[in-house]
Design a protein around this motif. Structure first.
Motif, PDB file in Angstrom:
ATOM      1  N   HIS A   4     -26.919  61.446  48.729  1.00 23.97           N
ATOM      2  CA  HIS A   4     -25.814  60.310  49.032  1.00 23.97           C
ATOM      3  C   HIS A   4     -26.755  59.076  49.908  1.00 23.97           C
ATOM      4  CE1 HIS A   4     -22.538  62.624  47.730  1.00 23.97           C
ATOM      5  NE2 HIS A   4     -22.816  63.520  48.313  1.00 23.97           N
ATOM      6  N   ALA A  26     -20.864  57.604  48.403  1.00 24.78           N
ATOM      7  CA  ALA A  26     -21.185  58.675  47.394  1.00 24.78           C
ATOM      8  C   ALA A  26     -21.564  57.803  45.986  1.00 24.78           C
ATOM      9  CB  ALA A  26     -19.568  59.435  47.123  1.00 24.78           C
ATOM     10  N   ARG A  27     -21.951  58.674  45.206  1.00 24.63           N
ATOM     11  CA  ARG A  27     -22.152  58.543  43.573  1.00 24.63           C
ATOM     12  C   ARG A  27     -21.126  57.516  42.850  1.00 24.63           C
ATOM     13  NH1 ARG A  27     -24.985  63.756  42.306  1.00 24.63           N
ATOM     14  NH2 ARG A  27     -23.153  64.441  43.267  1.00 24.63           N
ATOM     15  N   ASN A  28     -19.700  57.898  43.434  1.00 21.16           N
ATOM     16  CA  ASN A  28     -18.861  57.254  42.674  1.00 21.16           C
ATOM     17  C   ASN A  28     -18.337  55.867  43.566  1.00 21.16           C
ATOM     18  OD1 ASN A  28     -17.253  57.993  44.931  1.00 21.16           O
ATOM     19  ND2 ASN A  28     -15.650  59.167  44.040  1.00 21.16           N
ATOM     20  N   ARG A  29     -19.221  55.395  44.349  1.00 18.24           N
ATOM     21  CA  ARG A  29     -19.322  54.287  45.194  1.00 18.24           C
ATOM     22  C   ARG A  29     -17.972  54.252  46.335  1.00 18.24           C
ATOM     23  NH1 ARG A  29     -23.710  52.695  45.109  1.00 18.24           N
ATOM     24  NH2 ARG A  29     -23.147  50.575  45.932  1.00 18.24           N
ATOM     25  N   SER A  30     -17.410  55.512  46.485  1.00 19.42           N
ATOM     26  CA  SER A  30     -16.448  55.374  47.808  1.00 19.42           C
ATOM     27  C   SER A  30     -17.514  55.789  48.872  1.00 19.42           C
ATOM     28  CB  SER A  30     -15.639  56.484  47.314  1.00 19.42           C
ATOM     29  OG  SER A  30     -16.120  57.909  47.421  1.00 19.42           O
ATOM     30  N   ASN A  31     -16.626  55.598  50.293  1.00 21.05           N
ATOM     31  CA  ASN A  31     -17.409  56.100  51.265  1.00 21.05           C
ATOM     32  C   ASN A  31     -16.795  57.178  51.848  1.00 21.05           C
ATOM     33  OD1 ASN A  31     -19.012  53.453  51.213  1.00 21.05           O
ATOM     34  ND2 ASN A  31     -17.249  52.211  51.952  1.00 21.05           N
TER      35      ASN A  31
END
Length: 190
Positions: A4, A26-31
């Motif tokens: 990450h 994260a990979r899904n662009r969430s923090n």
């Protein structure tokens, strides 16, 4: 497995124990926030424990952490919970303008005696509207006026940087003061 991205990081150690607080994406662009504890073992290895808190739970984490730290700061003072502390504080003497005798409160004084009877400090306090937990609007106004030695002309040129340097004065309160000063300037043109 891809690592990450760390946006911000803090760490500290105590003896053989190390703590890492990382703000990551994260990979899904969430923090998320990752709390890591690493303990040095006798054989040269480390045992690692992690806790991840995702963005949708930040508000709950911060609220819980704030309550916990408040209780820790007042541990031993007889409080069972943060709610007990709030209740006790509400029962204590009211401070600030609300704690003043009604006839001395700025709004009530203006209503009773008119604006000409008001001091510069009281008028400025009315523009400010509210103080801080440690200082009433009147005390804050007094400090601000003291910084310009009571000179309203000097007050009128403070602007955002000059007003916002006082604790309790943000953009909204500073804007109110600056707007009143500008109206006064415009009135002087007529």
């Amino acid at each position: 497995m891809k690592k990450h991205n760390i946006l911000m990081s803090e760490s500290f150690s105590r003896g053989k124990r190390h703590y890492f607080l990382d703000y990551k994406i994260a990979r899904n662009r969430s923090n998320f926030i990752c709390f890591t504890r690493s303990d040095a073992q006798g054989d040269g290895t480390y045992s690692v424990e992690r806790l991840r808190v995702f963005q949708e739970d930040f508000e709950v984490l911060i609220g819980s952490f704030s309550s916990l730290m408040t209780m820790a700061a007042h541990y031993g003072n007889g409080y069972e919970s943060v709610q007990d502390m709030r209740l006790l504080n509400q029962q204590q003497e009211v401070r600030g303008i609300k704690g003043m005798e009604v006839a001395l409160r700025p709004r009530e004084k203006m209503l009773e005696n008119g604006p000409a009877a008001m001091t510069d400090t009281e008028l400025l306090a009315m523009l400010i509207g509210s103080g801080t937990p440690n200082e009433s609007a009147i005390d804050l106004a007094y400090r601000i006026l003291g910084s310009v030695e009571g000179n309203l002309q000097e007050l009128s040129v403070l602007g955002f940087p000059g007003l916002c340097r006082f604790a309790g004065m943000g953009i909204a309160k500073s804007s109110s003061v600056m707007a009143a000063m500008e109206l006064g300037r415009r009135l002087g043109r007529y």
